[in-house]
Design a protein around this motif. Structure first.
Motif, short mmCIF file in Angstrom:
data_model
loop_
_atom_site.label_atom_id
_atom_site.label_comp_id
_atom_site.label_asym_id
_atom_site.label_seq_id
_atom_site.Cartn_x
_atom_site.Cartn_y
_atom_site.Cartn_z
N TYR A 160 70.18 69.15 34.90
CA TYR A 160 70.41 69.21 36.34
C TYR A 160 69.31 68.41 37.02
CZ TYR A 160 73.88 72.76 35.45
OH TYR A 160 74.99 73.43 34.99
N ARG A 161 69.74 67.40 37.75
CA ARG A 161 68.81 66.47 38.37
C ARG A 161 68.77 66.70 39.88
NH1 ARG A 161 70.43 60.64 36.37
NH2 ARG A 161 72.03 61.19 37.86
N GLU A 162 69.94 66.63 40.51
CA GLU A 162 70.03 66.69 41.97
C GLU A 162 69.80 68.11 42.49
OE1 GLU A 162 70.11 64.05 43.73
OE2 GLU A 162 70.25 62.80 41.95
N VAL A 179 70.43 71.98 21.19
CA VAL A 179 70.92 72.13 22.56
C VAL A 179 69.70 72.10 23.47
CG1 VAL A 179 72.34 73.48 24.16
CG2 VAL A 179 72.75 73.64 21.69
N LEU A 180 69.72 71.21 24.44
CA LEU A 180 68.56 70.99 25.29
C LEU A 180 68.93 71.23 26.75
CD1 LEU A 180 65.66 69.83 25.67
CD2 LEU A 180 66.70 67.56 25.74
N PHE A 181 68.12 72.01 27.46
CA PHE A 181 68.34 72.31 28.87
C PHE A 181 67.17 71.78 29.68
CE2 PHE A 181 70.67 75.50 26.52
CZ PHE A 181 71.83 75.68 27.24
N THR A 182 67.46 70.99 30.72
CA THR A 182 66.43 70.56 31.66
C THR A 182 66.94 70.76 33.09
OG1 THR A 182 67.19 68.26 31.59
CG2 THR A 182 65.42 68.86 30.09
N VAL A 225 67.65 75.70 20.20
CA VAL A 225 67.93 75.75 21.64
C VAL A 225 66.60 75.55 22.37
CG1 VAL A 225 68.83 77.13 23.55
CG2 VAL A 225 69.89 77.30 21.27
N TRP A 226 66.53 74.46 23.14
CA TRP A 226 65.31 74.08 23.84
C TRP A 226 65.48 74.27 25.35
CZ3 TRP A 226 61.53 72.15 20.49
CH2 TRP A 226 61.98 71.71 19.24
N SER A 227 64.40 74.60 26.02
CA SER A 227 64.43 74.69 27.48
C SER A 227 63.17 74.08 28.06
CB SER A 227 64.54 76.14 27.94
OG SER A 227 64.55 76.22 29.36
N GLU A 228 63.36 73.25 29.08
CA GLU A 228 62.21 72.67 29.79
C GLU A 228 61.31 73.79 30.27
OE1 GLU A 228 62.04 69.10 32.98
OE2 GLU A 228 63.20 70.85 33.59
#
Length: 207
Positions: free
Chosen positions: A78-80, A106-109, A133-136
């Protein structure tokens, strides 16, 4: 792979800023690749993941993905506008992803995931596949937490279990970033009304 080093990404991209036609065309290519067992190294969903519904991954544009069996890495970004993904939605996503037999990461940012997950709720297929499973973490694009699928707990870049206090701090920083990304429409309306002489703005109203 160390807990603090998320995978490098050379990706097929579904970006919500692209046209619906373009996103639908890319989705068709991904589905076809999965049907013919042609590997997709990485699928990046930029502001496009909406939810899991009826066993499908629904995009914001209305396109649904049924088969991601050939995707190796999925990056939900999610950028915006940043998002909070709650426990039920997160578990639905994990349940959907267990069908992706080639999945490794699986990467979440740009989104906040639940503090911890009941280990019995995590699909056993993902555990046996050793999916990571990665998370920023802490709003940094270079620092990631890693979810231990066996325990349902998050670990930091050094492999240490993230405490409830550390998570609370991360959550606070995240919500502050969310507020910073949202337009202050209430403040703008008050400013416009003040300029027109319709309201006297007190310090309490300006907060």
């Amino acid at each position: 792979m160390a807990a603090g080093k998320a995978p490098g990404l050379a990706a097929v991209i579904l970006d919500n800023s692209d046209s619906n036609f373009q996103q639908a065309s890319i989705a068709d290519i991904i589905e076809t690749s999965s049907n013919y067992e042609s590997q997709v190294p990485c699928l990046r969903l930029i502001d496009s993941f909406k939810k899991i519904t009826q066993g499908k991954l629904l995009l914001e544009c209305g396109v649904a993905l049924t088969n991601l069996s050939s995707v190796k890495i999925i990056h939900i970004c999610y950028r915006e506008s940043k998002r909070i993904i709650k426990t039920e939605a997160f578990l639905e996503l994990l349940k959907y992803l267990q069908k992706s037999t080639q999945l490794r990461d699986v990467l979440f940012t740009g989104c906040l995931l639940p503090a911890n997950i009941s280990s019995v709720s995590i699909p056993s297929n993902l555990k046996s596949m050793n999916v990571k499973v990665w998370s920023e973490w802490n709003g940094s694009s270079t620092s990631f937490g890693l979810l231990d699928l066996q325990s349902g707990q998050w670990h930091d870049a050094y492999g240490k279990e993230i405490s409830s206090g550390d998570y609370a701090q991360n959550e606070e920083e995240f919500t502050q970033q969310m507020r910073g990304n949202r337009p202050d429409t209430r403040g703008q309306r008050l400013k416009e009304r003040k300029e027109r002489g319709r309201v006297f703005v007190t310090s309490e109203m300006a907060i």
